[in-house]
Motif scaffolding. Structure first.
Motif, PDB file in Angstrom:
ATOM      1  N   ARG A 206       9.901 -14.117  -6.702  1.00  0.00           N
ATOM      2  CA  ARG A 206       9.908 -12.735  -7.199  1.00  0.00           C
ATOM      3  C   ARG A 206       8.642 -12.423  -7.992  1.00  0.00           C
ATOM      4  NH1 ARG A 206      11.366 -10.649 -12.029  1.00  0.00           N
ATOM      5  NH2 ARG A 206      12.508 -12.518 -12.682  1.00  0.00           N
ATOM      6  N   VAL A 207       8.252 -13.326  -8.876  1.00  0.00           N
ATOM      7  CA  VAL A 207       7.050 -13.095  -9.687  1.00  0.00           C
ATOM      8  C   VAL A 207       5.815 -13.000  -8.787  1.00  0.00           C
ATOM      9  CG1 VAL A 207       5.534 -14.117 -11.427  1.00  0.00           C
ATOM     10  CG2 VAL A 207       8.010 -14.110 -11.779  1.00  0.00           C
ATOM     11  N   SER A 208       5.778 -13.802  -7.739  1.00  0.00           N
ATOM     12  CA  SER A 208       4.656 -13.758  -6.806  1.00  0.00           C
ATOM     13  C   SER A 208       4.590 -12.406  -6.103  1.00  0.00           C
ATOM     14  CB  SER A 208       4.788 -14.881  -5.782  1.00  0.00           C
ATOM     15  OG  SER A 208       3.777 -14.786  -4.800  1.00  0.00           O
ATOM     16  N   ILE A 209       5.736 -11.901  -5.639  1.00  0.00           N
ATOM     17  CA  ILE A 209       5.767 -10.602  -4.975  1.00  0.00           C
ATOM     18  C   ILE A 209       5.301  -9.512  -5.929  1.00  0.00           C
ATOM     19  CG2 ILE A 209       7.296  -8.847  -3.992  1.00  0.00           C
ATOM     20  CD1 ILE A 209       8.997 -11.157  -2.878  1.00  0.00           C
ATOM     21  N   GLU A 210       5.840  -9.522  -7.159  1.00  0.00           N
ATOM     22  CA  GLU A 210       5.476  -8.496  -8.131  1.00  0.00           C
ATOM     23  C   GLU A 210       4.003  -8.585  -8.523  1.00  0.00           C
ATOM     24  OE1 GLU A 210       8.239  -9.274 -11.229  1.00  0.00           O
ATOM     25  OE2 GLU A 210       9.924  -8.285 -10.212  1.00  0.00           O
ATOM     26  N   GLY A 211       3.502  -9.815  -8.687  1.00  0.00           N
ATOM     27  CA  GLY A 211       2.102  -9.997  -9.037  1.00  0.00           C
ATOM     28  C   GLY A 211       1.173  -9.520  -7.932  1.00  0.00           C
ATOM     29  N   ASN A 212       1.516  -9.839  -6.677  1.00  0.00           N
ATOM     30  CA  ASN A 212       0.690  -9.394  -5.554  1.00  0.00           C
ATOM     31  C   ASN A 212       0.682  -7.876  -5.431  1.00  0.00           C
ATOM     32  OD1 ASN A 212      -0.088 -11.949  -4.759  1.00  0.00           O
ATOM     33  ND2 ASN A 212       1.595 -12.210  -3.315  1.00  0.00           N
ATOM     34  N   ALA A 213       1.827  -7.256  -5.719  1.00  0.00           N
ATOM     35  CA  ALA A 213       1.888  -5.792  -5.654  1.00  0.00           C
ATOM     36  C   ALA A 213       0.961  -5.167  -6.698  1.00  0.00           C
ATOM     37  CB  ALA A 213       3.324  -5.319  -5.866  1.00  0.00           C
ATOM     38  N   GLY A 214       0.976  -5.705  -7.907  1.00  0.00           N
ATOM     39  CA  GLY A 214       0.082  -5.200  -8.946  1.00  0.00           C
ATOM     40  C   GLY A 214      -1.382  -5.407  -8.596  1.00  0.00           C
ATOM     41  N   TRP A 215      -1.682  -6.561  -8.031  1.00  0.00           N
ATOM     42  CA  TRP A 215      -3.051  -6.873  -7.615  1.00  0.00           C
ATOM     43  C   TRP A 215      -3.523  -5.894  -6.540  1.00  0.00           C
ATOM     44  CZ3 TRP A 215      -7.247  -9.349  -8.990  1.00  0.00           C
ATOM     45  CH2 TRP A 215      -8.183  -9.752  -8.042  1.00  0.00           C
ATOM     46  N   CYS A 216      -2.655  -5.623  -5.558  1.00  0.00           N
ATOM     47  CA  CYS A 216      -3.030  -4.714  -4.479  1.00  0.00           C
ATOM     48  C   CYS A 216      -3.224  -3.293  -4.990  1.00  0.00           C
ATOM     49  CB  CYS A 216      -1.969  -4.740  -3.379  1.00  0.00           C
ATOM     50  SG  CYS A 216      -2.050  -6.214  -2.334  1.00  0.00           S
ATOM     51  N   ARG A 217      -2.400  -2.862  -5.927  1.00  0.00           N
ATOM     52  CA  ARG A 217      -2.579  -1.526  -6.504  1.00  0.00           C
ATOM     53  C   ARG A 217      -3.940  -1.422  -7.200  1.00  0.00           C
ATOM     54  NH1 ARG A 217       3.186  -1.708  -7.451  1.00  0.00           N
ATOM     55  NH2 ARG A 217       4.179   0.091  -6.450  1.00  0.00           N
ATOM     56  N   GLY A 218      -4.310  -2.475  -7.905  1.00  0.00           N
ATOM     57  CA  GLY A 218      -5.599  -2.470  -8.574  1.00  0.00           C
ATOM     58  C   GLY A 218      -6.748  -2.426  -7.592  1.00  0.00           C
ATOM     59  N   LEU A 219      -6.645  -3.190  -6.501  1.00  0.00           N
ATOM     60  CA  LEU A 219      -7.692  -3.175  -5.488  1.00  0.00           C
ATOM     61  C   LEU A 219      -7.795  -1.819  -4.806  1.00  0.00           C
ATOM     62  CD1 LEU A 219      -7.112  -6.667  -3.818  1.00  0.00           C
ATOM     63  CD2 LEU A 219      -9.026  -6.003  -5.276  1.00  0.00           C
ATOM     64  N   LEU A 220      -6.637  -1.210  -4.524  1.00  0.00           N
ATOM     65  CA  LEU A 220      -6.647   0.101  -3.887  1.00  0.00           C
ATOM     66  C   LEU A 220      -7.275   1.142  -4.802  1.00  0.00           C
ATOM     67  CD1 LEU A 220      -5.438   1.416  -1.186  1.00  0.00           C
ATOM     68  CD2 LEU A 220      -3.710   2.369  -2.711  1.00  0.00           C
ATOM     69  N   ASP A 221      -6.951   1.062  -6.081  1.00  0.00           N
ATOM     70  CA  ASP A 221      -7.517   2.000  -7.051  1.00  0.00           C
ATOM     71  C   ASP A 221      -9.031   1.836  -7.132  1.00  0.00           C
ATOM     72  OD1 ASP A 221      -7.551   3.940  -9.116  1.00  0.00           O
ATOM     73  OD2 ASP A 221      -7.587   2.352 -10.610  1.00  0.00           O
ATOM     74  N   THR A 222      -9.489   0.576  -7.120  1.00  0.00           N
ATOM     75  CA  THR A 222     -10.932   0.314  -7.157  1.00  0.00           C
ATOM     76  C   THR A 222     -11.622   0.849  -5.903  1.00  0.00           C
ATOM     77  OG1 THR A 222     -10.609  -1.671  -8.500  1.00  0.00           O
ATOM     78  CG2 THR A 222     -12.673  -1.491  -7.271  1.00  0.00           C
ATOM     79  N   ARG A 223     -10.956   0.715  -4.778  1.00  0.00           N
ATOM     80  CA  ARG A 223     -11.568   1.122  -3.518  1.00  0.00           C
ATOM     81  C   ARG A 223     -11.585   2.630  -3.312  1.00  0.00           C
ATOM     82  NH1 ARG A 223      -9.865  -0.790   2.664  1.00  0.00           N
ATOM     83  NH2 ARG A 223     -11.966  -0.545   3.531  1.00  0.00           N
ATOM     84  N   TYR A 224     -10.484   3.286  -3.659  1.00  0.00           N
ATOM     85  CA  TYR A 224     -10.348   4.701  -3.345  1.00  0.00           C
ATOM     86  C   TYR A 224     -10.230   5.603  -4.566  1.00  0.00           C
ATOM     87  CZ  TYR A 224      -9.486   3.246   1.463  1.00  0.00           C
ATOM     88  OH  TYR A 224      -9.609   2.719   2.718  1.00  0.00           O
ATOM     89  N   GLY A 225     -10.026   5.030  -5.749  1.00  0.00           N
ATOM     90  CA  GLY A 225      -9.802   5.854  -6.926  1.00  0.00           C
ATOM     91  C   GLY A 225      -8.349   6.234  -7.057  1.00  0.00           C
ATOM     92  N   SER A 226      -7.961   6.669  -8.241  1.00  0.00           N
ATOM     93  CA  SER A 226      -6.570   7.001  -8.505  1.00  0.00           C
ATOM     94  C   SER A 226      -6.404   8.508  -8.575  1.00  0.00           C
ATOM     95  CB  SER A 226      -6.121   6.371  -9.830  1.00  0.00           C
ATOM     96  OG  SER A 226      -6.950   6.829 -10.887  1.00  0.00           O
TER      97      SER A 226
END
Length: 236
Positions: A206-226
């Motif tokens: 569960r922690v791995s899934i939640e951590g990966n989701a947070g990581w991906c949100r950060g990468l998406l924000d960096t790539r496209y902006g929020s």
């Protein structure tokens, strides 16, 4: 226009059923939907991912699932789903449009179709939600001996319980009121022996899934902006 607006709402709801297989979250909540456009009875959807090199098998699953979810809507005659800004977008988009499957899209490179991959991640999500619900009970004072006897019908409603039931339905596992909370991937009851270790492993999942989701949100924000840039109002 009323019909178009209604269809747009249904399209967005359909896309909300499409999960990132690794993160077990809808592509709509992850902001992976870049654009939706309704043109009479045709629907166009653009998807985007956090990085240029996101795994093509995961990407293919999301594009194909988005296509199928929207194509099932009443009143939709034609669907086009495109993956943007990805190293394999050309192959993925062409493969989904043709309906030939992942193997055909990546001849000589794919190791079989993706149904088992999907089930693998559904099992991980099921395990994670089991642990989340079980931890709520343990914190409230439930003993391990009693935990293995808990049935879904006796649990308080929660988001984790709703997700657990949905994953069980997708996996063909018992999800009714009489179903045990703790079952394995085959639907068999989990014994109390070794339960502590099983729950620790499930928590790690569960922690791995939640951590990966947070990581991906950060990468998406960096790539496209929020700021919620998804375009949903392309109506003609």
């Amino acid at each position: 226009m009323t019909t178009a607006v209604s269809l747009e709402t249904e399209v967005w709801r359909a896309l909300g059923t499409v999960l990132d297989p690794e993160l077990d979250q809808p592509v709509t909540e992850l902001d992976f939907v870049a654009r939706t456009e309704i043109d009479d009875d045709e629907v166009h959807v653009d998807l985007r991912l956090p990085t240029y090199f996101c795994a093509p098998n995961f990407a293919y699953l999301m594009v194909a699932d988005a296509h199928d979810a929207v194509a099932e809507l009443p009143g939709v005659r034609r669907v086009r789903v495109r993956l943007l800004d990805h190293f394999a977008s050309e192959e993925i988009n062409a493969g989904v449009a043709a309906g030939d499957g992942f193997d055909a899209a990546f001849p000589g490179l794919a190791a079989g179709e993706l149904d088992e991959l999907r089930r693998t991640f559904l099992r991980k999500a099921h395990l994670a939600y089991q642990e989340q619900v079980a931890q709520q009970l343990l914190r409230a004072g439930t003993e391990l001996d009693d935990l293995v006897e808990v049935r879904l019908g006796g649990l308080r409603p929660s988001a984790a319980l709703d997700r657990l039931r949905r994953r069980r339905d997708q996996l063909g596992l018992p999800s009714g009121p009489d179903a045990l909370l703790l079952i394995d991937e085959h639907g068999a009851a989990v014994p109390v022996e070794g339960l502590s270790a099983r729950l620790r492993f499930a928590r790690t999942t569960r922690v791995s899934i939640e951590g990966n989701a947070g990581w991906c949100r950060g990468l998406l924000d960096t790539r496209y902006g929020s700021g919620g840039t998804t375009a949903r109002s392309g109506l003609h």
